[in-house]
Write a protein that holds these residues in place. Structure first.
Motif, mmCIF file in Angstrom:
data_model
loop_
_atom_site.group_PDB
_atom_site.id
_atom_site.type_symbol
_atom_site.label_atom_id
_atom_site.label_comp_id
_atom_site.label_asym_id
_atom_site.label_seq_id
_atom_site.Cartn_x
_atom_site.Cartn_y
_atom_site.Cartn_z
ATOM 1 N N THR A 50 -41.758 71.396 28.507
ATOM 2 C CA THR A 50 -42.962 71.751 29.261
ATOM 3 C C THR A 50 -44.132 71.889 28.294
ATOM 4 O O THR A 50 -44.014 72.547 27.262
ATOM 5 C CB THR A 50 -42.772 73.083 30.019
ATOM 6 N N ASP B 33 -39.538 81.274 33.016
ATOM 7 C CA ASP B 33 -38.599 80.459 33.790
ATOM 8 C C ASP B 33 -37.606 79.745 32.866
ATOM 9 O O ASP B 33 -38.005 78.876 32.090
ATOM 10 C CB ASP B 33 -39.382 79.433 34.608
ATOM 11 N N LEU C 142 -41.145 75.455 25.631
ATOM 12 C CA LEU C 142 -42.493 75.295 26.179
ATOM 13 C C LEU C 142 -43.509 75.368 25.059
ATOM 14 O O LEU C 142 -43.398 76.202 24.156
ATOM 15 C CB LEU C 142 -42.756 76.411 27.199
ATOM 16 N N ALA D 11 -37.790 75.984 32.514
ATOM 17 C CA ALA D 11 -38.938 75.335 31.862
ATOM 18 C C ALA D 11 -38.548 74.738 30.520
ATOM 19 O O ALA D 11 -39.237 73.865 29.999
ATOM 20 C CB ALA D 11 -40.081 76.327 31.681
ATOM 21 N N THR E 152 -50.161 80.624 34.968
ATOM 22 C CA THR E 152 -49.257 79.490 34.774
ATOM 23 C C THR E 152 -48.441 79.658 33.503
ATOM 24 O O THR E 152 -47.218 79.440 33.483
ATOM 25 C CB THR E 152 -50.051 78.175 34.716
ATOM 26 N N ARG F 109 -42.804 67.769 31.005
ATOM 27 C CA ARG F 109 -43.847 67.953 32.017
ATOM 28 C C ARG F 109 -45.146 68.374 31.345
ATOM 29 O O ARG F 109 -45.141 69.155 30.402
ATOM 30 C CB ARG F 109 -43.476 69.068 32.991
ATOM 31 N N GLU G 285 -44.361 80.095 33.686
ATOM 32 C CA GLU G 285 -43.511 79.070 33.082
ATOM 33 C C GLU G 285 -42.692 79.625 31.924
ATOM 34 O O GLU G 285 -41.508 79.305 31.772
ATOM 35 C CB GLU G 285 -44.380 77.903 32.594
#
Length: 264
Positions: free
Chosen positions: A55, A148, A154, A151, A141, A77, A145
């Protein structure tokens, strides 16, 4: 926390290893920060390839993203979380989004940023990190994230990885239990990497007669910048916990999930 060596990503740092209360630390390899990813080359960058990033959260403005599009690993992502959208829409472009333009003309820079104006401008920008709706959405956000497990590793970033990104790191580390000294140390620790990345720009500006103090005010980070945001938190919310809960709309459950995931 340590910088990742020999990387094509500017100012890349893993929050892992940052000391927390009770002798605990941030779990490594899960939340990282950096500058923009426009030069990322995984074939030439095994250190970043090994991170397994899943992420990427991009705090930059639309103009910044268009000028220097991120390059991310296959399967990762990209989430757009434009911290400064409200300021840009108001027609008041903040310094954090126009470093190159401001350092291209010493006369203009002196007019708009000399005599302490640069420091005052950054203080205003940092307060907007706390009080604007677009910043609330962006940092909501980030926390959602980061809490999570799905995710994966990140990475969050802006252009230089110092202002918008620095505030994001401050929020996370504060929630995890870092003390004030650790928060400031982490915030200031990016200065060498940022100054190195922008060295040609600074040299060109000063060679053309620009005030080096103005260049440093734009390129570096200073305690007064972070203090402006922290004071805004205290004034508006009374504490970081209340800012996260009431300003960002983050539930207690999400905060607990963040701690469970990231505290080692």
């Amino acid at each position: 926390m340590t910088a990742t060596p020999a990387t094509t990503v500017a100012n890349l740092r893993d929050l892992g290893g940052t000391p927390l209360s009770g002798g605990r630390t941030v779990r490594p390899g899960l939340v990282l920060r950096s500058g923009q990813l426009d030069r990322l080359d995984l074939d030439a960058d095994p250190a970043v390839a090994a991170l397994g990033l899943r992420t990427v959260i991009d705090f930059r403005t639309e103009v910044e993203r268009a000028d220097h599009p991120d390059r991310v690993p296959d399967g990762a992502r990209i989430l757009i979380a434009d911290v400064l959208a409200d300021k840009m829409n108001s027609g008041r472009m903040p310094a954090a989004a126009q470093l190159k333009d401001l350092l291209s003309d010493p006369v203009v820079a002196e007019e708009h940023l000399g005599g302490g104006k640069a420091q005052a401008l950054f203080g205003e920008v940092y307060r907007s990190f706390v009080n604007s709706a677009s910043a609330h959405a962006a940092y909501r956000t980030l926390l959602t994230e980061a809490a999570d497990p799905d995710a994966g590793p990140l990475l969050f970033h802006c252009t230089a990885g110092k202002d918008r990104t620095g505030w994001g790191a401050t929020i996370i580390l504060s929630l995890l239990g870092a003390d004030d000294e650790t928060l400031m140390d982490e915030y200031l620790s990016v200065n060498p990497a940022v100054k190195q990345a922008f060295a040609p720009m600074i040299e060109g500006f000063t060679a053309a007669g620009g005030d080096p103090d103005i260049a440093l005010a734009l390129i570096g980070v200073f305690p007064s910048y972070l203090e402006a945001a922290l004071e805004e938190v205290e004034t508006r919310y009374g504490s970081m916990e209340k800012y996260v809960r009431e300003g960002l709309g983050i539930s207690d459950e999400t905060v607990e999930a963040l701690r469970a995931r990231l505290v080692a």
